[in-house]
Write a protein that holds these residues in place. Structure first.
Motif, PDB file in Angstrom:
ATOM      1  N   ARG A   1       0.990  -8.614   4.367  1.00 62.49           N
ATOM      2  CA  ARG A   1      -0.304  -8.127   3.882  1.00 62.49           C
ATOM      3  C   ARG A   1      -0.348  -8.139   2.352  1.00 62.49           C
ATOM      4  N   CYS A   2       0.784  -7.814   1.726  1.00 57.56           N
ATOM      5  CA  CYS A   2       0.841  -7.837   0.265  1.00 57.56           C
ATOM      6  C   CYS A   2       0.626  -9.255  -0.262  1.00 57.56           C
ATOM      7  N   CYS A   3       1.234 -10.232   0.420  1.00 58.56           N
ATOM      8  CA  CYS A   3       1.088 -11.633   0.004  1.00 58.56           C
ATOM      9  C   CYS A   3      -0.352 -12.105   0.125  1.00 58.56           C
ATOM     10  N   GLU A   4      -1.050 -11.577   1.122  1.00 56.90           N
ATOM     11  CA  GLU A   4      -2.428 -11.990   1.368  1.00 56.90           C
ATOM     12  C   GLU A   4      -3.420 -11.273   0.460  1.00 56.90           C
ATOM     13  N   SER A   5      -2.958 -10.180  -0.173  1.00 60.02           N
ATOM     14  CA  SER A   5      -3.855  -9.384  -1.014  1.00 60.02           C
ATOM     15  C   SER A   5      -3.914  -9.952  -2.427  1.00 60.02           C
ATOM     16  N   SER A   6      -5.075  -9.871  -3.026  1.00 60.87           N
ATOM     17  CA  SER A   6      -5.255 -10.399  -4.382  1.00 60.87           C
ATOM     18  C   SER A   6      -4.952  -9.358  -5.456  1.00 60.87           C
ATOM     19  N   SER A   7      -4.728  -8.097  -5.046  1.00 62.48           N
ATOM     20  CA  SER A   7      -4.399  -7.053  -6.020  1.00 62.48           C
ATOM     21  C   SER A   7      -3.438  -6.056  -5.388  1.00 62.48           C
ATOM     22  N   ASP A   8      -2.906  -5.137  -6.204  1.00 64.91           N
ATOM     23  CA  ASP A   8      -1.945  -4.151  -5.718  1.00 64.91           C
ATOM     24  C   ASP A   8      -2.597  -3.045  -4.900  1.00 64.91           C
ATOM     25  N   HIS A   9      -3.913  -2.936  -4.981  1.00 66.00           N
ATOM     26  CA  HIS A   9      -4.617  -1.903  -4.224  1.00 66.00           C
ATOM     27  C   HIS A   9      -5.843  -2.508  -3.550  1.00 66.00           C
TER      28      HIS A   9
END
Length: 342
Positions: free
Chosen positions: A118-126
């Protein structure tokens, strides 16, 4: 994250290296059973949250993810009340019981993998809904509850096991479970809610006798802010952890927040190891009725002001225990952000 050095010995620097990568402080997850119930699980069972390992493993994974997305850097497996003896009492074979124990760690590791994706797919830290989606070191700790947790009579809150319980009895009770969890893929073993000096001694002797390669932490509970719940000296208990090279951190869990500061100062006098604290919400537990007494705890917003004081006093790993939630952990994560050096 590896747990052994080139010689196969436990990595004595695992926690210190981890804390360095986390910026000096790290967040432990929070209460598990309450969250499982919030997700719809029925925990009216002597196995408590361990029941979900065979009835609702998807809920166990979901709770782990909730805590990771709240900012937890360490998640504990749902094996606190999981024992071979307890599973066999429910009709499971020895092989099935051992498999369920290992499964508790596997589910936590799976949740970590899902989170990293999910972190890899996210464009930001939050995310837009406040979830923490940041690539960072995450440890999986294999939870080992006390003998009192297996008894399911509240005696882990008193440490009163009776005259028939001696050092060898406790070692034999825990031996196979510790062996299995040490080989399950966990980064560290969490001996938690340890109510007396005898059981702490049993745990450290087991680590040595069985040549356990996975390092451990040792966490006690207190009901007066001075001693552990049995009345044994906290300093003497913490010294047991300090004297064992396989124990990498010592601390307190499942204890009201108002007692934590004095307990940190007491532990600090006898150990050079990182100090971890993950108190409960401050609510009282009725061991006879097997329920938490309502309106006896503190709110998340009242919990958080303690956090910086605890770190200033010497704690470097902070989280929550019974009746704390992802909201509590999210608040702790935010409170500690200003203390991180990275």
């Amino acid at each position: 994250m590896g747990t052994s050095d080139a010689n196969g010995k436990p990595s004595s620097s695992l926690i210190k290296d981890f804390l360095h990568k986390c910026g000096g402080v790290a967040v432990i997850d929070g209460g598990f059973a309450t969250e499982l119930e919030r997700h719809g699980a029925d925990l009216n069972d002597p196995l408590w949250s361990a029941k979900c390992l065979f009835t609702d493993p998807h809920l166990v994974r979901a709770v782990h993810l909730d805590y990771l997305e709240a900012g937890a850097d360490i998640i504990l497996s749902s094996s606190y009340q999981a024992t071979i003896q307890g599973f066999k009492a429910k009709g499971y074979s020895t092989e099935e019981s051992e498999s369920l124990l290992k499964r508790s760690v596997e589910i936590a590791c799976e949740a970590r993998d899902v989170y990293y994706n999910r972190c890899c797919e996210s464009s930001s830290d939050h995310s837009t809904d406040g979830k923490v989606l940041k690539q960072r070191p995450i440890l999986v700790a294999a939870s080992v509850g006390s003998y009192g947790a297996y008894l399911a009579d509240g005696s882990e809150y008193s440490g009163e096991y009776g005259d028939a319980t001696d050092l060898n009895f406790l070692k034999d009770f825990h031996r196979r479970r510790v062996q299995l969890l040490a080989d399950s893929g966990a980064d560290i073993i969490a001996f938690e809610t340890v109510p007396n000096k005898l059981e702490a001694q049993a745990f450290v002797e087991l680590l040595k006798e069985e040549d356990i390669k996975t390092p451990a932490w040792l966490s006690f509970n207190s009901k007066d802010g001075i001693n552990v719940v049995s009345g044994d000296s906290l300093s003497e208990c913490a010294t047991i952890g300090e004297s064992c090279e396989k124990v990498l951190a010592v601390g307190i869990n499942c204890t009201p927040p108002r007692f934590i500061l004095d307990l940190i100062l007491s532990i600090k006098q006898v150990t050079t190891k990182p100090i971890l604290i993950y108190p409960n919400s401050g609510e009282s537990y009725d061991g006879i009725r097997k329920e938490w007494v309502s309106n006896t705890g503190i709110r998340d917003e009242d919990f958080v002001p303690y956090v910086n004081k605890w770190c200033e006093a010497g704690a470097s790993l902070v989280g929550g225990c019974c009746r704390t939630t992802p909201n509590t952990i999210r608040a702790i994560h935010k409170a500690l952000s200003g203390r991180r050096t990275v």
